[in-house]
Design an enzyme around this catalytic site. Structure first.
Site, PDB file in Angstrom:
ATOM      1  N   SER A 115      48.811  37.541  38.108  1.00 53.90           N
ATOM      2  CA  SER A 115      49.330  36.537  39.037  1.00 53.90           C
ATOM      3  C   SER A 115      48.735  35.185  38.740  1.00 53.90           C
ATOM      4  O   SER A 115      47.602  35.085  38.234  1.00 53.90           O
ATOM      5  CB  SER A 115      48.931  36.971  40.446  1.00 53.90           C
ATOM      6  N   TYR A 139      42.596  38.974  46.608  1.00 55.14           N
ATOM      7  CA  TYR A 139      43.752  39.392  45.814  1.00 55.14           C
ATOM      8  C   TYR A 139      43.672  38.805  44.408  1.00 55.14           C
ATOM      9  O   TYR A 139      43.758  39.510  43.397  1.00 55.14           O
ATOM     10  CB  TYR A 139      45.056  38.955  46.512  1.00 55.14           C
ATOM     11  N   LYS A 143      42.942  40.599  40.547  1.00 59.46           N
ATOM     12  CA  LYS A 143      43.756  40.437  39.330  1.00 59.46           C
ATOM     13  C   LYS A 143      42.894  39.897  38.188  1.00 59.46           C
ATOM     14  O   LYS A 143      43.015  40.326  37.040  1.00 59.46           O
ATOM     15  CB  LYS A 143      44.942  39.495  39.601  1.00 59.46           C
TER      16      LYS A 143
END
Ligand code: UDP
Length: 322
Positions: A115, A139, A143
């Protein structure tokens, strides 16, 4: 055969379709925590969690897997701030479990769903892959850490990977069989279109004093079918024996929240109630990809416009299949 983890999710299910069109034979593994069984339109389906080593081991014994396309992960930024344990457990611990089972089975190729959240606050626009990685929420951290794990496994065990850093995925399969169905929904385009349908009262514009042309945030919206195509190209790239790489997937064009709402009103042919509210914490003013590397390395050419993104999504929301 190609193992697709999280193939019942939004980007995973669209990629499954493209993989089959390209002649691959996919096997989906999904715990159906957020995914939809109906979204897996074809191929084999295994209902299992990536935390279940035994189930994964059996899966790799049962199918001749050549490579893995790994989508399965949690993806709500806000929730990752309040429940980081959930994000690190699923996105990292379960992901690591998958890598270890792969290595044990002798499978050494993986495409990873990353992302633009790995970059954090952008220091330059458009954002190149070399931009510093300073994720600002768990989050994005999950990643970023997983990309580092992939790099270490590459160096130590020869695992080859392509990490695809998505910008704002949106739109739906133009044939109407698939679309976005998140519960809860937090993304802009689905919320605006659901408001147009009367399923919500109004759209709240998070922040109107950003240093952007109209004061609202600018994002790089990329059609889910263009993303799906990039996975198929990345797979061919890996299967040809090429080296590991991280690539941005964006169009290189940015649109503001107001521009998105305006275009939705034109496409839906109705006014969509909206009002300005406070900014959402952690939202950078502008996120636009430099997509040069993916174009060069994969020969990827995203071709859906924002208008087509919104029209295909509008088509889906009028008659969602799940
Ligand atoms: N946004 C908004 N209202 C909403 C949802 C999103 O104004 O109800 C804005 C958000 O602040 C961001 C853009 O729309 O600037 C895209 O947000 P989304 O959640 O779709 O994706 P993100 O960029 O967070 O990955």
């Amino acid at each position: 055969m190609i193992l697709v983890t999280g193939g019942a999710g939004y980007i995973g299910s669209h990629t499954l379709l493209r993989l089959m069109d390209a002649g691959h034979e996919p096997v989906t593994v999904d715990n159906l925590c957020y995914g939809h069984r109906e979204a897996v339109l074809d191929g084999h389906f295994v209902h299992a969690d990536l935390g279940d080593q035994q189930a994964l081991g059996t899966l790799f014994e049962s199918f001749p897997i050549e490579a893995v396309v790994h989508f399965a992960a949690f993806c709500y930024v806000g929730e990752s701030v309040t429940s980081p344990d959930k994000y690190f457990n699923n996105n990292l611990v379960n992901g690591l479990n998958l890598l270890n089972v792969m290595l044990k089975a002798g499978v050494d190729k993986i495409i990873f769903s990353s992302s633009c959240a790995v970059y954090g606050e952008p220091q330059e626009i458009p954002i190149p892959e070399t931009h510093p990685k300073n994720p600002i929420n768990p989050y994005g951290l999950s990643k970023h850490f997983f990309e580092q794990i992939l790099a270490a496994y590459n160096a130590a065990y020869g695992l080859k990977y392509v990490s695809l850093r998505y910008f704002n995925a949106a739109g739906a399969d133009p044939k109407g069989g698939l679309g976005e169905s998140h519960h809860p929904e937090t993304h802009l385009i689905p919320l605006v279109l659901q408001t147009a349908l009367g399923h919500r009262d109004e759209v709240r514009i998070f922040g109107s004093s950003y240093p952007t042309p109209d004061g609202t945030c600018v994002r790089d919206y990329v059609h889910v079918c263009d993303l799906a195509e990039a996975h198929v190209l990345a797979l061919s790239y890996l299967l040809s024996g090429a080296e590991s790489i991280c690539l941005n997937l964006g169009t290189g064009s940015g649109y503001s929240v107001r521009e998105v709402i305006e275009l939705c009103q034109q496409i839906c042919q109705k006014p969509i109630p909206h009002r300005d509210v406070e900014p959402r914490p952690g939202d950078p003013p502008e996120l636009v990809a430099s997509g040069d590397l993916a174009r060069q390395v994969l020969k990827w050419n995203p071709h859906y416009s924002l208008e087509e993104i919104i029209s295909t999504a509008w088509n889906w929301y009028q008659d969602p299949k799940f």
